[in-house]
Structure formats: C-alpha cells, structure tokens
Design an enzyme around this catalytic site. Structure first.
Site, PDB file in Angstrom:
ATOM      1  N   SER A   1       0.954  -0.852   0.215  1.00 54.52           N
ATOM      2  CA  SER A   1       0.330   0.124   0.097  1.00 54.52           C
ATOM      3  C   SER A   1       0.708   1.156  -0.135  1.00 54.52           C
ATOM      4  O   SER A   1       2.401   1.077   0.717  1.00 54.52           O
ATOM      5  CB  SER A   1      -0.863  -0.027   1.175  1.00 54.52           C
ATOM      6  N   HIS A   2       0.284   2.713  -0.661  1.00 51.88           N
ATOM      7  CA  HIS A   2       1.287   3.378  -0.299  1.00 51.88           C
ATOM      8  C   HIS A   2       1.391   3.872   1.089  1.00 51.88           C
ATOM      9  O   HIS A   2       2.176   4.904   1.280  1.00 51.88           O
ATOM     10  CB  HIS A   2       0.845   4.628  -0.397  1.00 51.88           C
ATOM     11  N   SER A   3       0.030   3.642   2.010  1.00 56.44           N
ATOM     12  CA  SER A   3       0.635   3.939   3.335  1.00 56.44           C
ATOM     13  C   SER A   3       1.089   2.670   4.261  1.00 56.44           C
ATOM     14  O   SER A   3       0.314   0.964   4.371  1.00 56.44           O
ATOM     15  CB  SER A   3      -0.700   4.061   3.846  1.00 56.44           C
TER      16      SER A   3
ATOM     17  N   SER B   1       0.704   2.711  -9.128  1.00 57.53           N
ATOM     18  CA  SER B   1       2.353   3.071  -8.990  1.00 57.53           C
ATOM     19  C   SER B   1       2.802   1.588  -8.338  1.00 57.53           C
ATOM     20  O   SER B   1       3.553   1.532  -8.032  1.00 57.53           O
ATOM     21  CB  SER B   1       2.013   4.331  -8.766  1.00 57.53           C
TER      22      SER B   1
END
Length: 130
Positions: free
Chosen positions: A8-10, A70
């Site tokens: 995840s981006h987080s 991404s």
C-alpha cells in the site's frame, strides 16, 4: 506455505489490512508489510517490496496484493530484481486489497497452492456487499 506481501502507499494502512486479515487465518503464515517508503512517507519502494518478497518466501511462492497503480509498477520492478528461481514463484493479484487479502490469507493458511491463493484473492472482486 504461500507467503503474502501487502503493498500500500501507506505503511499503516497495509498493517491494518494485515491485522484484519490474520483474524481469518487457520495457521501461521508469513504476511509481510511492504507499505510506504523506508523513510515513512506515503508511496511505494521497489527495494522494500523485494525484501518483503524474500522474507515471505517459503518455497511455495509469494502473492503480492497492491492498492493503486504505481504500487503495481513498484511490485513489478521488485520482481525484476529477484533471482530467477524466486521470480518464477511470485505473482501479483488483480484484486481489491482488503477483501483480496482476507481471501488470500484464508486460503494460504489452509495450505492452498499459489494459484489457488491468487484465484481466491481475485474472486474477491465479485463479492457483493449488499
């Protein structure tokens, strides 16, 4: 047993998805958090993902779950960095990250094959919520 990597981006979001999914596990499996960047920012990092793949590999393969576009590119780059033997045992699921992870963890924890774990994660796209 198939390992799972959550991208995840987080980092915090990935960890909560893992925590929630592990409630469904029937046995201990390796589910590794590859969320965020090494310096704590939002984003993805191919090197971090590659390390997570290597940590979760148990010779039965590794399934990667991703949140946004991404993350897929970073996961693909990470796979490119792997040695040829491991590269053959890594798949990226086209699945919703939360429902897909729950399904993947459930299947991996009962000893399903990499393809079966991937299929379970991808079938989560079809779950009706009402």
């Amino acid at each position: 047993m198939v390992g799972i990597v959550v991208v995840s981006h987080s980092k915090n979001l990935a960890q909560e998805i893992i925590n929630f999914s592990m409630e469904m596990a029937q046995s201990d499996i390796k589910v590794i958090n590859a969320g965020g960047t090494d310096d704590g920012r939002f984003g993805t990092d191919a090197t971090k993902i590659m390390d997570a793949i290597q940590q979760s590999d148990d010779k039965d393969g590794v399934l990667i779950l991703v949140d946004l576009g991404s993350a897929i590119m970073s996961a693909e780059m990470a796979i490119d960095f792997l040695d040829e033997d491991l590269k053959k045992r890594v798949l990226i699921a086209d699945a919703p990250i939360v429902e897909g992870c729950i399904s993947a963890v459930s299947q991996a924890s009962i000893g399903a094959s990499l393809e079966e774990v991937k299929n379970a994660a991808e079938q989560a796209r079809n779950y009706s919520k009402k």
